[in-house]
Design an enzyme around this catalytic site. Structure first.
Site, PDB file in Angstrom:
ATOM      1  N   LYS A   1      44.023 -16.293  91.946  1.00 53.28           N
ATOM      2  CA  LYS A   1      43.249 -17.519  92.188  1.00 53.28           C
ATOM      3  C   LYS A   1      43.897 -18.688  91.452  1.00 53.28           C
ATOM      4  O   LYS A   1      44.065 -19.763  91.988  1.00 53.28           O
ATOM      5  CB  LYS A   1      41.799 -17.393  91.692  1.00 53.28           C
ATOM      6  CG  LYS A   1      40.890 -16.386  92.327  1.00 53.28           C
ATOM      7  CD  LYS A   1      40.713 -16.499  93.792  1.00 53.28           C
ATOM      8  CE  LYS A   1      41.711 -15.661  94.511  1.00 53.28           C
ATOM      9  NZ  LYS A   1      41.624 -15.549  95.930  1.00 53.28           N
TER      10      LYS A   1
ATOM     11  N   GLU B   1      47.280 -19.708  93.084  1.00 51.33           N
ATOM     12  CA  GLU B   1      47.137 -20.296  94.416  1.00 51.33           C
ATOM     13  C   GLU B   1      46.683 -21.743  94.351  1.00 51.33           C
ATOM     14  O   GLU B   1      47.194 -22.587  95.067  1.00 51.33           O
ATOM     15  CB  GLU B   1      46.078 -19.517  95.218  1.00 51.33           C
ATOM     16  CG  GLU B   1      46.512 -18.175  95.740  1.00 51.33           C
ATOM     17  CD  GLU B   1      45.367 -17.453  96.444  1.00 51.33           C
ATOM     18  OE1 GLU B   1      44.322 -17.204  95.812  1.00 51.33           O
ATOM     19  OE2 GLU B   1      45.515 -17.123  97.630  1.00 51.33           O
TER      20      GLU B   1
ATOM     21  N   HIS C   1      54.454  -3.263  76.841  1.00 47.61           N
ATOM     22  CA  HIS C   1      55.679  -2.648  77.351  1.00 47.61           C
ATOM     23  C   HIS C   1      56.640  -3.696  77.897  1.00 47.61           C
ATOM     24  O   HIS C   1      57.226  -3.516  78.964  1.00 47.61           O
ATOM     25  CB  HIS C   1      55.330  -1.609  78.423  1.00 47.61           C
ATOM     26  CG  HIS C   1      54.498  -0.480  77.893  1.00 47.61           C
ATOM     27  ND1 HIS C   1      54.996   0.452  77.000  1.00 47.61           N
ATOM     28  CD2 HIS C   1      53.190  -0.153  78.085  1.00 47.61           C
ATOM     29  CE1 HIS C   1      54.040   1.320  76.697  1.00 47.61           C
ATOM     30  NE2 HIS C   1      52.936   0.967  77.327  1.00 47.61           N
TER      31      HIS C   1
ATOM     32  N   LYS D   1      45.635 -19.377 105.172  1.00 45.77           N
ATOM     33  CA  LYS D   1      44.635 -18.358 104.900  1.00 45.77           C
ATOM     34  C   LYS D   1      44.887 -17.075 105.679  1.00 45.77           C
ATOM     35  O   LYS D   1      44.735 -15.977 105.177  1.00 45.77           O
ATOM     36  CB  LYS D   1      43.257 -18.907 105.261  1.00 45.77           C
ATOM     37  CG  LYS D   1      42.138 -17.972 104.908  1.00 45.77           C
ATOM     38  CD  LYS D   1      40.832 -18.689 104.940  1.00 45.77           C
ATOM     39  CE  LYS D   1      39.732 -17.817 104.404  1.00 45.77           C
ATOM     40  NZ  LYS D   1      39.891 -17.505 102.975  1.00 45.77           N
TER      41      LYS D   1
HETATM   42  C1  G6P Z   1      47.004 -14.550 102.930  1.00 47.70           C
HETATM   43  C2  G6P Z   1      46.085 -15.478 102.191  1.00 47.70           C
HETATM   44  C3  G6P Z   1      45.385 -14.716 101.064  1.00 47.70           C
HETATM   45  C4  G6P Z   1      44.672 -13.500 101.635  1.00 47.70           C
HETATM   46  C5  G6P Z   1      45.644 -12.592 102.381  1.00 47.70           C
HETATM   47  C6  G6P Z   1      44.921 -11.457 103.105  1.00 47.70           C
HETATM   48  O1  G6P Z   1      48.074 -14.217 102.138  1.00 47.70           O
HETATM   49  O2  G6P Z   1      46.785 -16.592 101.665  1.00 47.70           O
HETATM   50  O3  G6P Z   1      44.440 -15.568 100.464  1.00 47.70           O
HETATM   51  O4  G6P Z   1      44.083 -12.788 100.597  1.00 47.70           O
HETATM   52  O5  G6P Z   1      46.320 -13.365 103.375  1.00 47.70           O
HETATM   53  O6  G6P Z   1      44.088 -11.970 104.095  1.00 47.70           O
HETATM   54  P1  G6P Z   1      42.982 -11.142 104.843  1.00 47.70           P
HETATM   55  O7  G6P Z   1      42.412 -12.103 105.846  1.00 47.70           O
HETATM   56  O8  G6P Z   1      43.661  -9.996 105.515  1.00 47.70           O
HETATM   57  O9  G6P Z   1      41.988 -10.711 103.833  1.00 47.70           O
END
Ligand code: G6P
Length: 603
Positions: free
Chosen positions: A480, A483, A499, A598
């Site tokens: 989070k 991003e 480690h 997204k």
């Molecule tokens: C992308 C987004 C992430 C998300 C991932 C999986 O990388 O930027 O924020 O967690 O996809 O997406 P999903 O819709 O499969 O949960």
């Protein structure tokens, strides 16, 4: 990953195209544009920038015509430029195209088309399609035939929408491994990358499958197979999603709104029928091998599930990041693969699911977006019903998935005769109380997190550290932070720190420790041990602290006292808020972080 929209209606469609497009902005926002069909032909307006900016700069709303297509881009082939923004014209401007996906044979097609005299205006893979259409069309051949011929020459993945001056009363669209749906409304039909595009206008949807194309007019649609031209019967399905879910509801950002929606989202996850959870638990018990997959946030959710299934139910179900699952998993008919995804469309996870099915494995999925590919392809689907998640950063969807995995682990424990031993009923009670606890906690934490964020926002490197089940939560909190703030954050198991990574600890590098409740004594002591190692290197220590003891940390956010099984969910909220408030303090574009999308529907 690019969002596409098409609308055919009665009046001017441009304002509606812009609204629908803004609903898809989480799929990409580096540039956008639209094409409308009117009495003088096709008009294209496009530019770099997010929808709101381009809409006012290029007066997108004022484009004329009752038929149009639009696109918001997340660049894959070709840099971010006005020329590369969609829609793309054919040379004679009689075809305009928008596309999501990757046309893998575009180099070959481009060379052939250039040889035939076509002039390209962009460096995208998409533009080959508008020129192919021009090449395939001639008097006596319908636009539909030209469309199908052109589609058959494409390799790769695509969701495409097209309009043509030769057939102005229709939109042509097709799907191959990139999502596409139709929205059926009174007096207008809509094409959209997913249901979010048109949810405010209609809940009636037609879900296209791979290898299908549709010819859409104002009051009608026909769906056929690309390969054979055979008609396909399609059901109109009702999408049961809360429309208000798409609005900001007085919050400054979708991210904030979605964090605050978590109490409600947990309630809905608790309403998912017991029967469905038990069915999934049975599949898991019966399968000799089981795997959990997800990617990004959902990989961390899967890891969280791995810990829960092991500790509550004694089931070993390794979590794999779906981008690498193909290199590691080798599913067989003895395997049960559980995919976790907010969108239900993420290419890597979908590919993992398809690979498992092709190998004869059983499959299941926990998914948010209704009608998405995974909801149609998995043998058993748990619909989490969290409502639209608009912010690119996933918060509430992940929370609901974690709650569902907790319920799953409890059902598994019951099936294995361990329900009493783990005091399953107490955990369910706690989950039921969680929405209320969250409501108070959110109000309580907001100001304190804001102060902390302001104080620490200029630190360039961060650690989020936890042990046991707090480890995947630490990973997710760090994700989070990265991003949305663009600061470097690493999530790590606190035991792993010594480690190697300990060398990075210095007075400028804060470590956020996810402290377990004290009754988890072993875990608590181990976490404290790691904390002392950080302190001994003069690293600032911030604790998310569910215990009453005070003064052991440089800074702390005290969390409500709950049972160890739900405590990690509280830490997740604290991490989400920390990332959000730090991003706000740094004036980041919270809902549209740079370079992200997204729903990542390419490999
Ligand atoms: C992308 C987004 C992430 C998300 C991932 C999986 O990388 O930027 O924020 O967690 O996809 O997406 P999903 O819709 O499969 O949960």
């Amino acid at each position: 990953m690019c969002g596409i929209v098409g609308i055919i209606g009665e009046g001017e469609v441009a304002p509606l195209l812009v609204k629908c497009l803004s609903r898809l902005e989480y799929r990409g926002y580096d540039s956008c544009g639209l094409a409308t069909l009117n009495s003088v032909g096709i008009e294209i307006r496009k530019d770099i920038g997010p929808v709101e900016v381009v809409a006012s700069r290029q007066n997108l709303d004022l484009a004329h015509g009752s038929t149009g297509i639009a696109h918001t881009r997340w660049a894959t082939h070709g840099g971010v430029s006005r020329e590369n923004a969609h829609p793309h014209f054919s040379c004679d401007r009689s075809f305009a195209v928008v596309h999501n996906g990757i046309i893998s044979n575009h180099h070959i097609l481009r060379a052939q088309l250039e040889e035939l005299g076509h002039h390209f205006s962009s460096t995208t893979d998409t533009e080959v399609f508008s020129h192919l259409l021009e090449e395939e069309w001639r008097p006596g051949i319908s636009v539909e035939e030209s469309f199908v011929h052109a589609l058959r020459r494409l390799e790769g993945t695509f969701a495409i929408a097209m309009i043509s001056a030769h057939d102005p009363k229709r939109i042509f669209c097709a799907r191959e491994k990139s999502p596409l749906t139709l929205g059926i409304a009174a007096g207008a039909n809509i094409v959209g990358s997913d249901v979010n595009a048109f949810l405010s206008y209609t809940r009636q949807a037609v879900l296209l499958d791979d290898g299908e194309y549709a010819v859409v007019s104002k009051n009608d649609f026909r769906v056929k197979e690309i390969a054979t031209g055979k008609s396909r019967e399609k059901q109109i399905v009702q999408i049961e999603w809360n429309i208000e879910g798409s609005e900001k509801a007085g919050h400054a950002h979708y991210m904030e709104k979605e964090i605050w929606e978590q109490p409600e989202v947990i309630r809905r996850a608790m309403e998912v029928s017991q029967q469905e959870i038990v069915s999934l638990a049975r599949l898991i018990v019966e399968a000799p091998r089981k795997l959990l997959i997800g990617v990004g946030t959902t990989y961390y959710v899967a890891l969280f599930g791995q810990y829960l299934l092991a500790s509550l139910a004694g089931e070993f179900a390794p979590a794999l990041s779906s981008d690498e699952a193909a290199n590691l998993a080798l599913p067989d008919p003895d395997t049960l693969l559980l995919a976790i995804s907010q969108s239900g469309e993420t290419f890597d996870t979908l590919q993992g699911l398809r690979m498992a099915k092709a190998a004869g494995a059983r499959s299941a999925a926990i998914v948010n977006v209704p009608g998405s590919s995974m909801t149609r392809e998995a043998d058993l689907v748990i619909r989490q019903n969290s409502g639209p998640e608009i912010c690119v950063i996933s918060t509430k969807a992940a929370m609901a998935q974690m709650v569902l995995l907790t319920r799953l682990a409890i059902e598994l424990a019951y099936l294995k005769g361990r329900g009493r031993e783990i005091q399953a009923f107490k955990i369910i009670d706690e989950l039921d109380r969680l929405p209320e606890i969250f409501e108070t906690m959110l109000k309580d934490l907001q100001q304190r997190v804001r102060r902390l964020a302001l104080q620490y926002k200029d630190k360039r490197n961060w650690f989020f550290l936890g042990r046991g089940i707090y480890t995947p939560v630490a990973y997710e909190c760090a994700l989070k932070m990265k991003e949305v703030t663009y600061l470097h954050a690493e999530g790590m198991s606190a035991g792993f720190l010594k480690h190697g990574t300990l060398s990075l600890i210095d007075p400028e590098t804060p470590s956020i420790f996810l402290m377990p409740p004290m009754e988890e004594k072993a875990l608590y002591d181990l976490t404290m041990g790691s904390l002392e190692e950080v302190r001994a290197r003069s690293g600032p220590v911030i604790a998310f602290n569910p215990n009453e003891e005070r003064g052991k940390f440089d800074e702390e956010l005290s969390l409500p006292k709950v049972s160890p099984w739900v405590a990690p969910l509280l830490h997740l909220v604290a991490g989400q808020l920390m990332a959000y408030e730090t991003a706000v303090a740094l004036e980041r574009d919270v809902d549209r972080p740079r370079s992200l999308a997204k729903s990542v529907t390419v490999a």
